[in-house]
Structure formats: structure tokens, C-alpha cells
Design a protein around this motif. Structure first.
Motif, PDB file in Angstrom:
ATOM      1  N   GLY A  14     -56.974 -52.867 -32.225  1.00  0.00           N
ATOM      2  CA  GLY A  14     -57.440 -51.995 -33.288  1.00  0.00           C
ATOM      3  C   GLY A  14     -57.100 -50.538 -33.072  1.00  0.00           C
ATOM      4  O   GLY A  14     -57.443 -49.681 -33.892  1.00  0.00           O
ATOM      5  N   THR A  15     -56.414 -50.222 -31.968  1.00  0.00           N
ATOM      6  CA  THR A  15     -56.002 -48.852 -31.669  1.00  0.00           C
ATOM      7  C   THR A  15     -54.485 -48.741 -31.808  1.00  0.00           C
ATOM      8  O   THR A  15     -53.778 -49.748 -31.920  1.00  0.00           O
ATOM      9  CB  THR A  15     -56.407 -48.445 -30.247  1.00  0.00           C
ATOM     10  N   LEU A  16     -53.979 -47.525 -31.760  1.00  0.00           N
ATOM     11  CA  LEU A  16     -52.539 -47.320 -31.925  1.00  0.00           C
ATOM     12  C   LEU A  16     -51.771 -47.612 -30.647  1.00  0.00           C
ATOM     13  O   LEU A  16     -50.771 -48.327 -30.655  1.00  0.00           O
ATOM     14  CB  LEU A  16     -52.279 -45.880 -32.389  1.00  0.00           C
ATOM     15  N   TRP A  17     -52.245 -47.067 -29.520  1.00  0.00           N
ATOM     16  CA  TRP A  17     -51.488 -47.169 -28.275  1.00  0.00           C
ATOM     17  C   TRP A  17     -51.949 -48.307 -27.370  1.00  0.00           C
ATOM     18  O   TRP A  17     -51.304 -48.603 -26.359  1.00  0.00           O
ATOM     19  CB  TRP A  17     -51.577 -45.846 -27.504  1.00  0.00           C
ATOM     20  N   GLY A  18     -53.047 -48.958 -27.720  1.00  0.00           N
ATOM     21  CA  GLY A  18     -53.555 -50.034 -26.892  1.00  0.00           C
ATOM     22  C   GLY A  18     -52.538 -51.143 -26.615  1.00  0.00           C
ATOM     23  O   GLY A  18     -52.351 -51.544 -25.451  1.00  0.00           O
ATOM     24  N   PRO A  19     -51.853 -51.675 -27.638  1.00  0.00           N
ATOM     25  CA  PRO A  19     -50.875 -52.736 -27.386  1.00  0.00           C
ATOM     26  C   PRO A  19     -49.763 -52.317 -26.433  1.00  0.00           C
ATOM     27  O   PRO A  19     -49.297 -53.128 -25.617  1.00  0.00           O
ATOM     28  CB  PRO A  19     -50.325 -53.032 -28.789  1.00  0.00           C
ATOM     29  N   VAL A  20     -49.339 -51.064 -26.516  1.00  0.00           N
ATOM     30  CA  VAL A  20     -48.278 -50.575 -25.632  1.00  0.00           C
ATOM     31  C   VAL A  20     -48.788 -50.495 -24.193  1.00  0.00           C
ATOM     32  O   VAL A  20     -48.112 -50.922 -23.252  1.00  0.00           O
ATOM     33  CB  VAL A  20     -47.767 -49.201 -26.099  1.00  0.00           C
ATOM     34  N   LEU A  21     -49.998 -49.953 -24.018  1.00  0.00           N
ATOM     35  CA  LEU A  21     -50.575 -49.856 -22.673  1.00  0.00           C
ATOM     36  C   LEU A  21     -50.783 -51.244 -22.067  1.00  0.00           C
ATOM     37  O   LEU A  21     -50.551 -51.453 -20.876  1.00  0.00           O
ATOM     38  CB  LEU A  21     -51.902 -49.107 -22.723  1.00  0.00           C
ATOM     39  N   GLY A  22     -51.221 -52.185 -22.879  1.00  0.00           N
ATOM     40  CA  GLY A  22     -51.412 -53.544 -22.391  1.00  0.00           C
ATOM     41  C   GLY A  22     -50.120 -54.165 -21.894  1.00  0.00           C
ATOM     42  O   GLY A  22     -50.086 -54.813 -20.841  1.00  0.00           O
ATOM     43  N   ALA A  23     -49.031 -53.945 -22.639  1.00  0.00           N
ATOM     44  CA  ALA A  23     -47.730 -54.483 -22.220  1.00  0.00           C
ATOM     45  C   ALA A  23     -47.236 -53.800 -20.957  1.00  0.00           C
ATOM     46  O   ALA A  23     -46.678 -54.460 -20.061  1.00  0.00           O
ATOM     47  CB  ALA A  23     -46.712 -54.295 -23.353  1.00  0.00           C
ATOM     48  N   LEU A  24     -47.441 -52.491 -20.850  1.00  0.00           N
ATOM     49  CA  LEU A  24     -47.000 -51.760 -19.653  1.00  0.00           C
ATOM     50  C   LEU A  24     -47.747 -52.209 -18.404  1.00  0.00           C
ATOM     51  O   LEU A  24     -47.211 -52.129 -17.292  1.00  0.00           O
ATOM     52  CB  LEU A  24     -47.188 -50.253 -19.861  1.00  0.00           C
ATOM     53  N   LEU A  25     -48.974 -52.686 -18.568  1.00  0.00           N
ATOM     54  CA  LEU A  25     -49.720 -53.196 -17.420  1.00  0.00           C
ATOM     55  C   LEU A  25     -49.355 -54.642 -17.105  1.00  0.00           C
ATOM     56  O   LEU A  25     -49.078 -55.001 -15.958  1.00  0.00           O
ATOM     57  CB  LEU A  25     -51.224 -53.105 -17.692  1.00  0.00           C
ATOM     58  N   LEU A  26     -49.312 -55.485 -18.138  1.00  0.00           N
ATOM     59  CA  LEU A  26     -49.227 -56.926 -17.916  1.00  0.00           C
ATOM     60  C   LEU A  26     -47.839 -57.430 -17.536  1.00  0.00           C
ATOM     61  O   LEU A  26     -47.700 -58.234 -16.613  1.00  0.00           O
ATOM     62  CB  LEU A  26     -49.713 -57.666 -19.155  1.00  0.00           C
ATOM     63  N   LEU A  27     -46.803 -56.987 -18.260  1.00  0.00           N
ATOM     64  CA  LEU A  27     -45.483 -57.573 -18.034  1.00  0.00           C
ATOM     65  C   LEU A  27     -44.906 -57.232 -16.664  1.00  0.00           C
ATOM     66  O   LEU A  27     -44.436 -58.126 -15.950  1.00  0.00           O
ATOM     67  CB  LEU A  27     -44.530 -57.167 -19.156  1.00  0.00           C
ATOM     68  N   PRO A  28     -44.934 -55.958 -16.222  1.00  0.00           N
ATOM     69  CA  PRO A  28     -44.482 -55.691 -14.852  1.00  0.00           C
ATOM     70  C   PRO A  28     -45.349 -56.402 -13.808  1.00  0.00           C
ATOM     71  O   PRO A  28     -44.834 -56.868 -12.789  1.00  0.00           O
ATOM     72  CB  PRO A  28     -44.607 -54.162 -14.735  1.00  0.00           C
ATOM     73  N   SER A  29     -46.668 -56.496 -14.064  1.00  0.00           N
ATOM     74  CA  SER A  29     -47.554 -57.207 -13.130  1.00  0.00           C
ATOM     75  C   SER A  29     -47.187 -58.684 -13.060  1.00  0.00           C
ATOM     76  O   SER A  29     -47.201 -59.294 -11.982  1.00  0.00           O
ATOM     77  CB  SER A  29     -49.016 -57.061 -13.563  1.00  0.00           C
ATOM     78  N   GLU A  30     -46.843 -59.263 -14.210  1.00  0.00           N
ATOM     79  CA  GLU A  30     -46.425 -60.672 -14.238  1.00  0.00           C
ATOM     80  C   GLU A  30     -45.159 -60.879 -13.414  1.00  0.00           C
ATOM     81  O   GLU A  30     -45.023 -61.868 -12.680  1.00  0.00           O
ATOM     82  CB  GLU A  30     -46.188 -61.122 -15.675  1.00  0.00           C
ATOM     83  N   GLU A  31     -44.219 -59.948 -13.537  1.00  0.00           N
ATOM     84  CA  GLU A  31     -42.969 -60.065 -12.795  1.00  0.00           C
ATOM     85  C   GLU A  31     -43.226 -59.973 -11.290  1.00  0.00           C
ATOM     86  O   GLU A  31     -42.640 -60.723 -10.502  1.00  0.00           O
ATOM     87  CB  GLU A  31     -42.005 -58.958 -13.237  1.00  0.00           C
ATOM     88  N   LEU A  32     -44.110 -59.061 -10.914  1.00  0.00           N
ATOM     89  CA  LEU A  32     -44.464 -58.957  -9.493  1.00  0.00           C
ATOM     90  C   LEU A  32     -45.144 -60.229  -8.998  1.00  0.00           C
ATOM     91  O   LEU A  32     -44.853 -60.728  -7.906  1.00  0.00           O
ATOM     92  CB  LEU A  32     -45.390 -57.754  -9.273  1.00  0.00           C
ATOM     93  N   ALA A  33     -46.051 -60.768  -9.807  1.00  0.00           N
ATOM     94  CA  ALA A  33     -46.750 -61.993  -9.416  1.00  0.00           C
ATOM     95  C   ALA A  33     -45.775 -63.151  -9.277  1.00  0.00           C
ATOM     96  O   ALA A  33     -45.902 -63.976  -8.364  1.00  0.00           O
ATOM     97  CB  ALA A  33     -47.823 -62.326 -10.451  1.00  0.00           C
ATOM     98  N   ARG A  34     -44.792 -63.210 -10.178  1.00  0.00           N
ATOM     99  CA  ARG A  34     -43.808 -64.284 -10.108  1.00  0.00           C
ATOM    100  C   ARG A  34     -42.982 -64.191  -8.831  1.00  0.00           C
ATOM    101  O   ARG A  34     -42.673 -65.191  -8.185  1.00  0.00           O
ATOM    102  CB  ARG A  34     -42.900 -64.244 -11.334  1.00  0.00           C
ATOM    103  N   ASN A  35     -42.620 -62.963  -8.456  1.00  0.00           N
ATOM    104  CA  ASN A  35     -41.813 -62.783  -7.244  1.00  0.00           C
ATOM    105  C   ASN A  35     -42.601 -63.098  -5.976  1.00  0.00           C
ATOM    106  O   ASN A  35     -42.096 -63.733  -5.052  1.00  0.00           O
ATOM    107  CB  ASN A  35     -41.277 -61.345  -7.178  1.00  0.00           C
ATOM    108  N   PHE A  36     -43.862 -62.651  -5.934  1.00  0.00           N
ATOM    109  CA  PHE A  36     -44.661 -62.848  -4.730  1.00  0.00           C
ATOM    110  C   PHE A  36     -45.208 -64.268  -4.605  1.00  0.00           C
ATOM    111  O   PHE A  36     -45.473 -64.741  -3.505  1.00  0.00           O
ATOM    112  CB  PHE A  36     -45.817 -61.848  -4.684  1.00  0.00           C
ATOM    113  N   SER A  37     -45.378 -64.942  -5.756  1.00  0.00           N
ATOM    114  CA  SER A  37     -45.938 -66.297  -5.708  1.00  0.00           C
ATOM    115  C   SER A  37     -44.875 -67.357  -5.515  1.00  0.00           C
ATOM    116  O   SER A  37     -45.202 -68.534  -5.349  1.00  0.00           O
ATOM    117  CB  SER A  37     -46.713 -66.589  -7.007  1.00  0.00           C
ATOM    118  N   GLY A  38     -43.609 -66.939  -5.564  1.00  0.00           N
ATOM    119  CA  GLY A  38     -42.531 -67.914  -5.397  1.00  0.00           C
ATOM    120  C   GLY A  38     -42.364 -68.822  -6.595  1.00  0.00           C
ATOM    121  O   GLY A  38     -41.894 -69.952  -6.462  1.00  0.00           O
TER     122      GLY A  38
END
Length: 327
Positions: free
Chosen positions: A260-284
Motif C-alpha cells: 500500500g506504499t510507494l517504495w515498499g515493494p522496491v525495498l522488499g525486493a532489495l532485501l529479499l532477492l539478494p538474501s535469497e541468492e546468498l542463502a542459495r550459495n551458502f546452503s548448497g
């Protein structure tokens, strides 16, 4: 005093956005650029979902249906008729709007979890139909996008920078659409529907009609994202573009950032997608590690601030402003 603080905050946001937008182009790493492209794609998809799920408050978990429609429609026209995806993506958007009307007429009278389940069911139905369309859509094997290499007029390039610039434009347009809706009469009606639908009905707001408009806009935008994904990955399959996980992730990105905010979706993507990539690399590559991460981050953010990352940043800014005022 307040105006100067507001202008400083606006300038801070502008500088931060500019740095984040330019940084991936300066790294020289194709891997990091690919991660940046996918991060911006999910930011765009979350902004598309935000029109219906955030501003209008309708918890849709089936936006994978519209994403898949856009991916398959533009790819089919490109592979079989040679139609440029730049044109085919608008055909996919129209198909997605028609699907949104069909789904909306049958489910927009539902609320809460019932509406969410209905949207998931629509994506599952479309996934099953595509899986059984072997001769037309390749069935469960999926479809390969004809490789043309450097052909920008056909939405293809060997340069990751091309896709990065394109998806950056997509995000900018999605931000503009969200901004205009949030500050329009249409947006105020949607906010009334989100906050208290019965009261909005009592005041004469045609709630079903405006929710249907929001669903159509959201579906069309999501379908355009499906075309981008197909041209970037050059392969689509029912599991990838109609999967239930995709619809959930799109919603989670927006909710964590602040729906419901303007920048919320962008901030969510900036947190989640790089974190997902890190988790994928570290979890094998452990199956389900990404969804576990989404669940953990969602619980942490909602526990700390139910309104999402935007509210957390606003709290920090206010605290910093108050400390400056004391000094």
C-alpha cells in the motif's frame, strides 16, 4: 524547519535511489548484474501486485497466473508468427486483463483468506491447462524462445546491461503508476475499500467495480513482467511461470517492504532477492531454502513492524530528525 527536513529526506532518498540504480552497471560482474536484473524484476512485480494487494487490500496469491499468461502469449506469437515481443507483450497484457475480469467476477465478492485461496486456484487451473496443451504450448516441457542474440528490436541482447536498463524503465513506470493511483480519487476509493469496505459501500462507493479495475491494472502490469522474464531467461515452463511459489513470493516481497506504499515493494525486493541468492550459495542449493528464508524474514519484519520496511525507515528518519531538533 519542517520543510528543510522534508527536503533533506527527499534528497537523501533521491541520492540513495540513484546510487542503487547505477551501482550494478559499475561492478563489471555479469553475475551481480544478473542478480540486479532479477531483483528489479521482482520489484516491478511487487509494484504490480501492490495495486490490487496493497492499495486495494485484496490479498491475491495467484498473480503467477497473469505472469504466465504474459510469458506464454508473447513467446507463442514470437516463436510461431515472428511477432516482436515488444508488441506481443501488449497482447499478453490484454489476455491477462480478460483473465482478471473472469477471476474477479467470480471471486472479488470474497474476502480475506477465501479470496486468496480463489486466486491460488485460478493459477493452478491455468497451470494444469498449459501442461496439457502439448501441441500448442509444449505441455510440461515448456517453450524455448528463439535465440537471435543481438536483436534489441526483438527484445534480445547478449548484453546484460540491455536487460538491466529495460527492467529499470519498467520499475520507473510502475512507480509512476503507483504514485498516480495513490494520489488520485481512484486510489482514495481503493484505500476506503481496504480500510473498511462496508463503510465504503454505505457511502456509495462501487467497491466491486473499483476492485475489478485494480485487478485489471495489476494483471496487465504483471503480464508485461512475464514477457520480460521469458526474453531474459529464453525458456519458460508451467512450473516456472505458473507455480504457486511465484505468486506467494511476489506477495511476500510487497508485504515485507510495506504494501500500500510507494517504495515498499522496491525495498522488499532489495532485501529479499539478494538474501535469497546468498542463502542459495551458502546452503548448497538445498531444496526449499529460499522459501524458508522468505518465511523467516517475513516473521522478523512483521514482528518488529507489521507495516513493513517502509515504516521502519520512516521511524529511523523521524528519530534522526528529532535528535537534530534537540541539538
Amino acid at each position: 524547519m519542517m520543510q528543510s527536513q522534508g527536503s533533506r529526506h527527499s534528497l537523501t532518498w533521491a541520492v540513495l535511489v540513484a546510487v542503487v540504480a547505477i551501482a550494478p552497471l559499475c561492478t563489471g560482474s555479469q553475475y551481480l548484474l544478473s542478480v540486479a536484473v532479477m531483483t528489479l524484476l521482482y520489484a516491478y512485480l511487487a509494484l504490480s501486485w501492490n495495486v490490487l494487494g496493497g492499495i486495494a487490500g485484496q490479498l491475491s496469491l495467484g498473480h503467477a497466473a497473469y505472469f504466465g499468461i504474459g510469458a506464454y502469449a508473447s513467446t507463442w506469437f514470437f516463436v510461431n508468427l515472428g511477432l516482436s515481443p515488444w508488441i506481443g507483450m501488449w497482447i499478453g497484457a490484454v489476455f491477462a486483463m480478460v483473465a482478471a475480469v473472469i477471476v474477479g467476477i467470480s471471486s472479488l465478492h470474497l474476502r480475506g483468506a477465501y479470496f486468496a485461496l480463489a486466486t491460488i486456484a485460478s493459477a493452478m487451473v491455468l497451470k494444469t491447462l498449459v501442461e496439457n496443451a502439448d501441441s500448442l504450448l509444449g505441455g510440461p516441457r515448456g517453450m524455448e524462445v528463439t535465440l537471435l542474440r543481438d536483436a534489441p528490436w526483438q527484445f534480445q541482447s547478449t548484453s546484460k546491461e540491455f536487460y538491466y536498463v529495460v527492467v529499470l524503465v519498467f520499475v520507473a513506470i510502475a512507480l509512476l503508476i503507483n504514485h498516480r493511483i495513490l494520489r488520485s480519487r481512484f486510489g482514495y476509493y481503493l484505500a476506503a475499500v481496504r480500510n473498511e469496505q462496508d463503510a465504503a459501500l454505505a457511502l456509495g462507493v462501487p467497491t466491486t467495480r473499483y476492485k475489478l479495475y485494480a485487478a485489471m491494472i495489476s494483471a496487465a502490469m504483471t503480464a508485461l513482467g512475464g514477457t520480460f522474464y521469458a526474453q531474459f531467461i529464453l525458456f519458460i515452463s508451467p512450473d516456472k511461470v505458473f507455480g504457486a511459489n511465484l505468486g506467494v513470493v511476489i506477495a511476500v516481497v510487497c508485504i515485507i517492504g510495506g504494501r500500500g506504499t510507494l517504495w515498499g515493494p522496491v525495498l522488499g525486493a532489495l532485501l529479499l532477492l539478494p538474501s535469497e541468492e546468498l542463502a542459495r550459495n551458502f546452503s548448497g542449493g538445498i531444496l526449499g531454502a529460499d522459501m524458508m528464508l522468505y518465511g523467516l524474514l517475513l516473521m522478523l519484519v512483521i514482528w518488529y513492524e507489521p507495516r513493513g520496511l517502509v515504516a521502519i525507515f520512516q521511524r529511523w528518519f523521524k528519530r534522526g530528525g528529532a535528535q537534530e531538533a534537540v541539538k
